[in-house]
Design a protein around this motif. Sequence first.
Motif, PDB file in Angstrom:
ATOM      1  N   LYS A  54      30.901  25.310  40.182  1.00 31.74           N
ATOM      2  CA  LYS A  54      29.616  25.802  40.695  1.00 31.74           C
ATOM      3  C   LYS A  54      29.805  26.884  41.757  1.00 31.74           C
ATOM      4  CE  LYS A  54      25.208  24.212  42.624  1.00 31.74           C
ATOM      5  NZ  LYS A  54      24.414  23.034  43.056  1.00 31.74           N
ATOM      6  N   VAL A  55      30.830  26.747  42.591  1.00 28.42           N
ATOM      7  CA  VAL A  55      31.058  27.758  43.631  1.00 28.42           C
ATOM      8  C   VAL A  55      31.731  29.013  43.062  1.00 28.42           C
ATOM      9  CG1 VAL A  55      31.173  26.061  45.485  1.00 28.42           C
ATOM     10  CG2 VAL A  55      33.288  26.786  44.353  1.00 28.42           C
ATOM     11  N   GLY A  56      32.163  28.952  41.789  1.00 26.45           N
ATOM     12  CA  GLY A  56      32.671  30.160  41.131  1.00 26.45           C
ATOM     13  C   GLY A  56      34.133  30.173  40.777  1.00 26.45           C
ATOM     14  N   LEU A  57      34.868  29.104  41.044  1.00 23.41           N
ATOM     15  CA  LEU A  57      36.290  29.105  40.700  1.00 23.41           C
ATOM     16  C   LEU A  57      36.471  29.240  39.187  1.00 23.41           C
ATOM     17  CD1 LEU A  57      38.025  26.446  42.987  1.00 23.41           C
ATOM     18  CD2 LEU A  57      38.102  28.930  43.118  1.00 23.41           C
ATOM     19  N   GLY A  58      37.465  30.033  38.802  1.00 22.79           N
ATOM     20  CA  GLY A  58      37.720  30.277  37.390  1.00 22.79           C
ATOM     21  C   GLY A  58      36.851  31.364  36.790  1.00 22.79           C
ATOM     22  N   GLN A  59      36.037  32.009  37.626  1.00 18.66           N
ATOM     23  CA  GLN A  59      35.128  33.040  37.138  1.00 18.66           C
ATOM     24  C   GLN A  59      35.377  34.365  37.856  1.00 18.66           C
ATOM     25  OE1 GLN A  59      31.171  31.420  37.709  1.00 18.66           O
ATOM     26  NE2 GLN A  59      31.908  29.371  37.219  1.00 18.66           N
ATOM     27  N   LYS A  60      34.697  35.410  37.390  1.00 15.93           N
ATOM     28  CA  LYS A  60      34.763  36.714  38.029  1.00 15.93           C
ATOM     29  C   LYS A  60      33.640  36.871  39.043  1.00 15.93           C
ATOM     30  CE  LYS A  60      37.027  39.567  34.493  1.00 15.93           C
ATOM     31  NZ  LYS A  60      36.882  40.794  33.663  1.00 15.93           N
ATOM     32  N   VAL A  61      33.851  37.787  39.974  1.00 10.28           N
ATOM     33  CA  VAL A  61      32.830  38.092  40.977  1.00 10.28           C
ATOM     34  C   VAL A  61      31.788  39.056  40.413  1.00 10.28           C
ATOM     35  CG1 VAL A  61      32.465  39.183  43.237  1.00 10.28           C
ATOM     36  CG2 VAL A  61      34.398  37.663  42.896  1.00 10.28           C
ATOM     37  N   ASP A  62      32.184  39.840  39.403  1.00 12.91           N
ATOM     38  CA  ASP A  62      31.328  40.883  38.809  1.00 12.91           C
ATOM     39  C   ASP A  62      30.991  41.970  39.818  1.00 12.91           C
ATOM     40  OD1 ASP A  62      31.281  39.835  36.272  1.00 12.91           O
ATOM     41  OD2 ASP A  62      29.532  38.570  36.673  1.00 12.91           O
ATOM     42  N   THR A  63      32.006  42.418  40.527  1.00 11.67           N
ATOM     43  CA  THR A  63      31.829  43.505  41.481  1.00 11.67           C
ATOM     44  C   THR A  63      31.810  44.839  40.746  1.00 11.67           C
ATOM     45  OG1 THR A  63      32.771  44.538  43.466  1.00 11.67           O
ATOM     46  CG2 THR A  63      34.315  43.675  41.850  1.00 11.67           C
ATOM     47  N   ASP A  64      31.464  45.924  41.473  1.00 12.47           N
ATOM     48  CA  ASP A  64      31.453  47.257  40.858  1.00 12.47           C
ATOM     49  C   ASP A  64      32.789  47.976  41.014  1.00 12.47           C
ATOM     50  OD1 ASP A  64      31.228  47.614  43.582  1.00 12.47           O
ATOM     51  OD2 ASP A  64      29.185  48.377  43.512  1.00 12.47           O
ATOM     52  N   LEU A  99      25.208  32.561  47.082  1.00 13.55           N
ATOM     53  CA  LEU A  99      26.364  33.284  46.555  1.00 13.55           C
ATOM     54  C   LEU A  99      25.904  34.675  46.133  1.00 13.55           C
ATOM     55  CD1 LEU A  99      29.283  32.216  46.217  1.00 13.55           C
ATOM     56  CD2 LEU A  99      28.812  31.968  43.785  1.00 13.55           C
ATOM     57  N   VAL A 100      26.265  35.689  46.928  1.00 11.36           N
ATOM     58  CA  VAL A 100      25.855  37.064  46.648  1.00 11.36           C
ATOM     59  C   VAL A 100      26.976  37.805  45.929  1.00 11.36           C
ATOM     60  CG1 VAL A 100      24.252  37.180  48.598  1.00 11.36           C
ATOM     61  CG2 VAL A 100      26.645  37.832  48.932  1.00 11.36           C
ATOM     62  N   THR A 101      26.678  38.986  45.422  1.00 15.12           N
ATOM     63  CA  THR A 101      27.658  39.791  44.690  1.00 15.12           C
ATOM     64  C   THR A 101      28.244  40.867  45.596  1.00 15.12           C
ATOM     65  OG1 THR A 101      26.477  39.450  42.611  1.00 15.12           O
ATOM     66  CG2 THR A 101      28.048  41.274  42.691  1.00 15.12           C
ATOM     67  N   PRO A 102      29.537  40.814  45.904  1.00 20.67           N
ATOM     68  CA  PRO A 102      30.153  41.872  46.711  1.00 20.67           C
ATOM     69  C   PRO A 102      30.128  43.197  45.948  1.00 20.67           C
ATOM     70  CG  PRO A 102      31.551  39.920  46.596  1.00 20.67           C
ATOM     71  CD  PRO A 102      30.484  39.752  45.576  1.00 20.67           C
ATOM     72  N   HIS A 103      29.747  44.279  46.634  1.00 25.85           N
ATOM     73  CA  HIS A 103      29.657  45.571  45.965  1.00 25.85           C
ATOM     74  C   HIS A 103      29.870  46.705  46.963  1.00 25.85           C
ATOM     75  CE1 HIS A 103      25.632  44.769  47.585  1.00 25.85           C
ATOM     76  NE2 HIS A 103      25.477  46.087  47.652  1.00 25.85           N
ATOM     77  N   VAL A 104      30.235  47.878  46.444  1.00 26.19           N
ATOM     78  CA  VAL A 104      30.465  49.054  47.296  1.00 26.19           C
ATOM     79  C   VAL A 104      29.492  50.189  47.003  1.00 26.19           C
ATOM     80  CG1 VAL A 104      32.908  48.554  47.655  1.00 26.19           C
ATOM     81  CG2 VAL A 104      32.208  50.005  45.724  1.00 26.19           C
ATOM     82  N   VAL A 105      28.726  50.111  45.924  1.00 26.72           N
ATOM     83  CA  VAL A 105      27.827  51.199  45.547  1.00 26.72           C
ATOM     84  C   VAL A 105      26.436  50.948  46.117  1.00 26.72           C
ATOM     85  CG1 VAL A 105      26.707  52.424  43.646  1.00 26.72           C
ATOM     86  CG2 VAL A 105      29.106  51.738  43.454  1.00 26.72           C
ATOM     87  N   GLN A 106      25.975  51.887  46.951  1.00 28.45           N
ATOM     88  CA  GLN A 106      24.622  51.804  47.508  1.00 28.45           C
ATOM     89  C   GLN A 106      23.614  52.422  46.539  1.00 28.45           C
ATOM     90  OE1 GLN A 106      24.281  50.503  50.669  1.00 28.45           O
ATOM     91  NE2 GLN A 106      22.077  50.652  50.775  1.00 28.45           N
ATOM     92  N   GLY A 107      23.975  53.578  45.958  1.00 33.76           N
ATOM     93  CA  GLY A 107      23.085  54.235  44.999  1.00 33.76           C
ATOM     94  C   GLY A 107      23.233  55.744  45.052  1.00 33.76           C
ATOM     95  N   LEU A 108      22.373  56.443  44.319  1.00 28.33           N
ATOM     96  CA  LEU A 108      22.349  57.897  44.316  1.00 28.33           C
ATOM     97  C   LEU A 108      21.282  58.373  45.298  1.00 28.33           C
ATOM     98  CD1 LEU A 108      22.634  58.759  40.510  1.00 28.33           C
ATOM     99  CD2 LEU A 108      24.407  58.984  42.249  1.00 28.33           C
ATOM    100  N   ILE A 109      21.686  59.247  46.221  1.00 23.58           N
ATOM    101  CA  ILE A 109      20.740  59.783  47.192  1.00 23.58           C
ATOM    102  C   ILE A 109      20.745  61.301  47.109  1.00 23.58           C
ATOM    103  CG2 ILE A 109      21.042  57.820  48.750  1.00 23.58           C
ATOM    104  CD1 ILE A 109      22.748  59.715  50.518  1.00 23.58           C
TER     105      ILE A 109
END
Length: 603
Positions: free
Chosen positions: A405-415, A466-476
Amino acid sequence: MQKSPSRTKFRNLPNLEFTRQRKFSRQTGSENGTPKTIVSAASLRSRLFIVWGVLMATGLGLSLNLYRLQIIEGSKLTQRARNQQMVNLRPFMPRRPVVDRNNNILAIDRPVYTLYAHPKLFDKSNEEMAQQLAPILNKDAGKLVKIFQSKRSGILLADGVAENIADHLISFRLNGFEFIQKYSRFYPQDDLVANVVGYVNLDRRGQAGVEYSQEKLLERSVQTVRLSRAGNGALMPDHAPQGFLHFDDLKLQLTIDNRLQRAARIALKEQVDKFQAKRGAVIVMDAMDGSLLALVSQPTYNANEYSKADIALFRNWTVADLYEPGSTFKPLNVAIALENGAIKPDDTFNDPGTIKVADRTIKNAERNGYRRINIAQILQTSSNVGMVQIIQRMRPTLYYNWLEKVGLGQKVDTDLPFEVGGRLKSQEEFLSSTIEPATTSFGQGFSLTPLQLVQMHGALANGGRLVTPHVVQGLIDSQGKIHYSPTLPRPRQIFSSTTAQKVVDMMETVVSQGTGKGSKINGYSIAGKTGTAQKASPNGGYIPGARITSFVGIVPAEAPRYVVLAIVDEPKGENAYGGTVAAPIVRAVMEVLIPLQKISPTK
């Protein structure tokens, strides 16, 4: 003697015959007496029919050919003619720039020049030309002279010449030099954000970082246009679509903060060098939305000179490599047990220093003798024995379900690209022996990426989500207006906010009273957990003497928001532990983070 008249007559007879024959010849149309064929009216009609037939056949053939050209193959020939009169043109469009959260340039296309020399056109001697160019191109004058003497024309002198250098050379107004303009990707921060931004190859294709994962956002959409071409091949601009050469001013904005990134890099490099470690990493995440403010790994590479780097450095190991987290996973196990009612915050346990599970004896890292400790003290002293007893209060099946449930064995699905999923043993294998839940209780027997550990601690800092870690804010655009934002998975609630805050309060005592004192900052409440784990071998078991030291911190503890993780792989020395190697890195990063984010001191 007088001739007789009769003989004279006789002699003239042949002449008479000849005269008759000539008369006859004139009547029959023969010049020499040979008879000529007389053309009849029927023959003339036949000839007219033949001529008429040939003309009709020719006309019919022309008509059929005209029908074929205009009707049967008309559209095809029309298209062929248009293809000869038109040209397909796909104008070059620079890639969009990459900027940090404060609009500092991280990657941009800039014009560069390829410089060719044509010595036959020089209006000065080779020696004079070489002396003038050598200091600007940073080349030896003597070698330039030899290059000029090697060929009369078409010598490649330099590639990737910067615009300011090209302008300097052009200002000399020297004959015999040719400048071919092109665009090159430039990274003003050199190696500071290489493991996040990545680089592009000679074909202008991203090979790592967001240059690779966000290729579609960085490539401006350009349609191929068809332009008319004159008879001499010149393009006719009157038929060009209006504005086809114009492009947008959008930039790809990241969540990274350059200032924090630099501070993390300096602190990490100092500790990696001090302890002669193999490598290290620092991650800073805003737990409210999963945005990454810093992501640093050491060693790294200069994106402007990627061809000189070790290819292994192109893979960002914070998302692409797995490791056993050790004691930094203990707070999550405490949260699981609290959430299921297996323990209460004020429960106490006997800790004799060792505990036997199946045929194994589990020991604490430090021998403190027999004692009775509460859950906060289990975290403070990083007691393995206490953690085993906590998890033994849960049914193994329920515990395994919670690990999933906490996510072990899975991917984070980051960008970020090339991410790998964590590894958790199968349920059958996990339940086959009581040793599996026991070792998992203190962070061994499974693996995850550093980024996934940050994500899980983020759930403790933000009230259980449980949030998704990411580095992309968007297009400005140039005015800062957002034109596109990525759609992130909806945060998943795994702990109650009460459970999460209780665990953070316990982690605060780790910094104030336990092994995490190295991260303490006067005036601020910081929660944290140290980790000093054995390093797993790819062939099974553990590498003798090798360890991974780490520290995860949460600030501010009374209103948790930011998670900071520091990992140092294989530090050397007797005093190489999570509290001595990694905790000082987190403190140095937080000392910069606090003023940047205007975090108020603890009341």
